[in-house]
Motif scaffolding. Structure first.
Motif: not given
Length: 234
Positions: A60-81
């Motif tokens: 048993v594990g937990v689903c995590t994002c393969k990419s760990t870098h932050e992303v700047c969204g078109s809404d001006g919000v910084t997303y962790k992944t």
């Protein structure tokens, strides 16, 4: 009669197409970010996710994002992944918001400086060593400068390294954390150095400042008295 039967058949087909289709068994087993996953038979992670198990022997594990870098969204919000941005779009779909958020670029969104640790107030005797510190964050990393506030705040004089033998100005920036820290060091302290000092932070997105102060006292006993009086004022 045949015309009526044909019309009923068309109505049945249109109704069937308009109703939401149930998830297939494969889709139902896909887990989202932060949800459990099981090695072998069991819930699997969705696109862009991988099953992380702290104990490699555990199923048993937990689903995590393969990419760990932050992303700047078109809404001006910084997303962790990138996965966090995808989750935001999924929520927008559920709320029937028409415009999806797209990734403008890798890394944090540009932001004006914010002083997270302003310079405080220092009390000390003549001949001692004192310093003020200041910390700011922003994207791009802010540039810090120090100004001496004179004439009752009507004028500011920028302090530069090498201005005086007893004054030192230092700054340190961290591009990865977009954080800058600055120090104003005075040694020895004289009557001319007491007063207000401004920490000024700026980048391409804007500027901000915060003011601290250095107070000259007659004796070491006066330091605790001044601090107590200051706390009572607050």
């Amino acid at each position: 009669m045949w015309a009526v039967r044909g019309l009923l058949l068309v109505l049945v087909l249109v109704t069937a197409q308009s109703e939401p289709q149930p998830e297939t068994p494969a889709e139902a087993l896909l887990s989202g970010e932060g949800q459990p996953c099981v090695r072998g038979a069991g819930p699997r992670c969705g696109p862009g996710l991988e099953c992380f198990r702290a104990d490699k022997k555990s199923k048993v594990g937990v689903c995590t994002c393969k990419s760990t870098h932050e992303v700047c969204g078109s809404d001006g919000v910084t997303y962790k992944t990138p996965c966090a941005l995808k989750s935001a779009n999924d929520r927008r779909d559920q709320e029937l918001q028409p415009e999806p958020v797209t990734a403008k670029g890798k890394g944090r969104c540009p932001s004006a400086p914010l002083i997270v640790t302003p310079p405080g107030e220092v009390y000390n005797v003549s001949g001692s060593q004192v310093y003020l510190s200041c910390e700011a964050v922003g994207v791009p990393t802010p540039v810090l400068t120090w100004n001496k506030v004179v004439n009752g705040g009507r004028k500011k004089v920028e302090l530069l390294p090498g201005d005086r033998d007893n004054l030192a100005v230092q700054t340190r920036g961290g591009p990865e954390k977009h954080q800058a820290t600055g120090w104003l060091l005075i040694s020895p302290l004289t009557e001319a150095e007491q007063g207000s000092y401004e920490c000024h932070a700026s980048n391409s997105q804007g500027a901000t400042s915060a003011v601290g102060a250095i107070h000259l006292v007659q004796s070491l006993e006066d330091i605790s008295v001044k601090r107590v009086l200051k706390d009572e004022e607050l």
